[in-house]
Motif scaffolding. Structure first.
Motif, short mmCIF file in Angstrom:
data_model
loop_
_atom_site.label_atom_id
_atom_site.label_comp_id
_atom_site.label_asym_id
_atom_site.label_seq_id
_atom_site.Cartn_x
_atom_site.Cartn_y
_atom_site.Cartn_z
N PHE A 284 56.22 35.97 68.62
CA PHE A 284 54.68 36.20 68.96
C PHE A 284 53.85 35.79 67.71
O PHE A 284 52.86 35.25 67.70
N SER A 285 54.54 36.07 66.46
CA SER A 285 53.82 35.74 65.22
C SER A 285 53.57 34.26 65.04
O SER A 285 52.65 33.66 64.89
N VAL A 286 54.75 33.43 65.36
CA VAL A 286 54.84 32.04 65.29
C VAL A 286 53.67 31.41 66.31
O VAL A 286 52.93 30.67 66.01
N LEU A 287 53.67 32.01 67.49
CA LEU A 287 52.71 31.53 68.55
C LEU A 287 51.45 31.84 68.21
O LEU A 287 50.64 30.91 68.29
N LEU A 288 51.02 32.93 67.55
CA LEU A 288 49.65 33.27 67.26
C LEU A 288 49.19 32.40 66.23
O LEU A 288 48.32 32.00 66.22
N GLN B 279 60.19 29.66 78.49
CA GLN B 279 59.27 29.69 78.50
C GLN B 279 58.29 29.71 76.98
O GLN B 279 57.06 29.61 76.82
N ILE B 280 59.26 30.24 76.11
CA ILE B 280 58.70 30.54 74.77
C ILE B 280 59.01 29.36 73.57
O ILE B 280 58.21 28.75 73.00
N SER C 57 50.50 28.65 78.66
CA SER C 57 49.77 28.52 77.56
C SER C 57 50.18 29.25 76.40
O SER C 57 50.88 29.94 76.69
N TYR C 58 49.65 29.05 75.18
CA TYR C 58 50.03 29.91 74.14
C TYR C 58 49.54 31.34 74.49
O TYR C 58 50.38 32.30 74.02
N LEU C 59 48.51 31.44 74.99
CA LEU C 59 48.12 32.89 75.40
C LEU C 59 48.87 33.64 76.36
O LEU C 59 49.39 34.66 76.34
N GLY C 60 49.30 32.76 77.31
CA GLY C 60 50.20 33.06 78.50
C GLY C 60 51.61 33.48 77.80
O GLY C 60 52.37 34.33 78.23
N LYS C 61 51.98 32.61 76.77
CA LYS C 61 53.54 32.86 76.23
C LYS C 61 53.48 34.22 75.62
O LYS C 61 54.27 35.10 75.49
N MET C 62 52.21 34.51 74.53
CA MET C 62 51.96 35.73 73.83
C MET C 62 51.82 36.89 75.08
O MET C 62 52.46 37.90 74.57
N GLY C 63 51.44 36.69 75.99
CA GLY C 63 51.41 37.40 77.16
C GLY C 63 52.68 38.04 77.47
O GLY C 63 52.99 39.22 77.59
N CYS C 64 53.64 37.09 77.86
CA CYS C 64 54.99 37.36 78.15
C CYS C 64 55.56 37.94 77.19
O CYS C 64 56.43 38.92 77.48
N ILE C 65 55.61 37.62 75.90
CA ILE C 65 56.25 38.36 74.76
C ILE C 65 55.65 39.90 74.77
O ILE C 65 56.65 40.83 74.54
N GLY C 66 54.47 40.00 74.87
CA GLY C 66 53.90 41.56 74.88
C GLY C 66 54.37 42.34 75.94
O GLY C 66 54.81 43.46 75.68
N VAL C 67 54.57 41.78 77.01
CA VAL C 67 55.22 42.39 78.17
C VAL C 67 56.62 42.81 77.82
O VAL C 67 57.01 44.05 78.12
#
Length: 299
Positions: A275-279, A195-196, A207-217
């Motif tokens: 997370f940094s790359v996606l952001l 997913q990432i 989406s980018y926000l969804g990917k960052m959300g998964c990483i945050g979890v």
């Protein structure tokens, strides 16, 4: 004593089955990888959508690095010491979960492994894919690759196998430890990282926000689990707690705290990098969109 650390009971630095799996996997991958690179080289990359062939040079390197990481995690020194030191066992788990898995996904192994198979076997698999069982497997794979499902399975796999009862069972049973616990870790982590990280032909469904959300979890659950283990007032895993002597002069509780610290710090690094790359990419994308809208508004 050195022989006992560097070689297993059968005199191998890595179990023969693991060596065979890695050798077959690397051979098939390189065979298919060469086919893909040769095809991409003769095409005009600028005239069609897709990756230029040099990208596959990096993918080949990532796949090879994943194989070496797997060999390191299964090597006799780590496997032997993990039976007596919790922190080494934690290193072994992290090598599989947050080092090998993202490298494997970045290597995009599905296409090279497919083209690396003999033609007759590929034809047979294509026929099998059209059978009801093959279609059911495809539907299951599609369902599992939903972002929420992928993320949930990663959390479930990690937490279930760190539950003291199952963790102790894995420590006392090599079959469960190697072919159940570790395979589940690899499966759920690879599913999560698809997913990432782009891994053709698979496409992320988040989406980018969804990917960052998964990483945050993933980061949050890792921190919470590390806190529960590290701040426990007593050793929570019986095989380590019942040891008469601990290598390195550590007590069972200190060993557990050290392992939790490794989990908290090193275990979060790959997630933090992703997370940094996606952001950064999300900010660039939205900055470009804002600039385009401003330019259109001026006209």
């Amino acid at each position: 004593m050195a022989m006992g650390i560097w070689f297993d009971a059968n005199g191998w630095p890595v179990p023969p089955v693991v060596l065979l799996i890695c050798l077959v996997g690397e051979t098939l991958y390189l065979r298919g990888w060469s086919v893909i690179v040769n095809r991409e080289q003769v095409r005009d990359a600028g005239s069609r959508a897709g990756e230029p062939w040099p990208a596959w040079l990096w993918r080949g390197a990532f796949f090879t690095a994943a194989i070496f990481t797997f060999l390191l995690a299964a090597s006799a020194p780590i496997d032997t010491l993990s039976a007596s030191l919790f922190w080494v066992h934690m290193v072994q788990h992290l090598l599989l979960l947050v080092v090998m898995a993202p490298l494997l996904v970045a290597g995009a192994p599905l296409l090279p492994l497919w083209w690396g198979l003999p033609r007759a076997l590929r034809a047979w698999l294509q026929v099998l894919a059209r059978w009801p069982l093959g279609r059911a497997v495809a539907r299951l794979g599609y369902w599992l690759r939903q972002p929420a499902i992928s993320c949930g399975l990663l959390l479930a796999g990690i937490w279930i196998w760190h539950w003291p009862t199952l963790y102790d069972l894995a420590l006392t049973n090599d079959l469960i430890h190697d072919w159940c616990e570790h395979l589940i870790f690899i499966a759920v982590s690879v599913l999560f990282w698809t997913q990432i990280i782009p891994s053709p032909p698979l496409r992320s469904r988040a989406s980018y926000l969804g990917k960052m959300g998964c990483i945050g979890v993933a980061i949050a659950q890792n921190v919470v689990l590390a806190i529960l283990i590290g701040f426990a007032p007593h050793p929570i895993y019986a095989p380590y707690a019942h040891m008469v002597q601990w290598p390195g002069g550590l007590s069972a509780l200190q060993d557990q705290q050290f392992g939790a610290g490794i989990m908290w710090t090193f275990g979060d690094v790959p997630f933090g990098v992703a997370f940094s790359v996606l952001l950064q990419r999300w900010l660039i994308l939205h900055t470009d969109d804002i600039g385009t809208n401003v330019a259109l508004g001026e006209h």
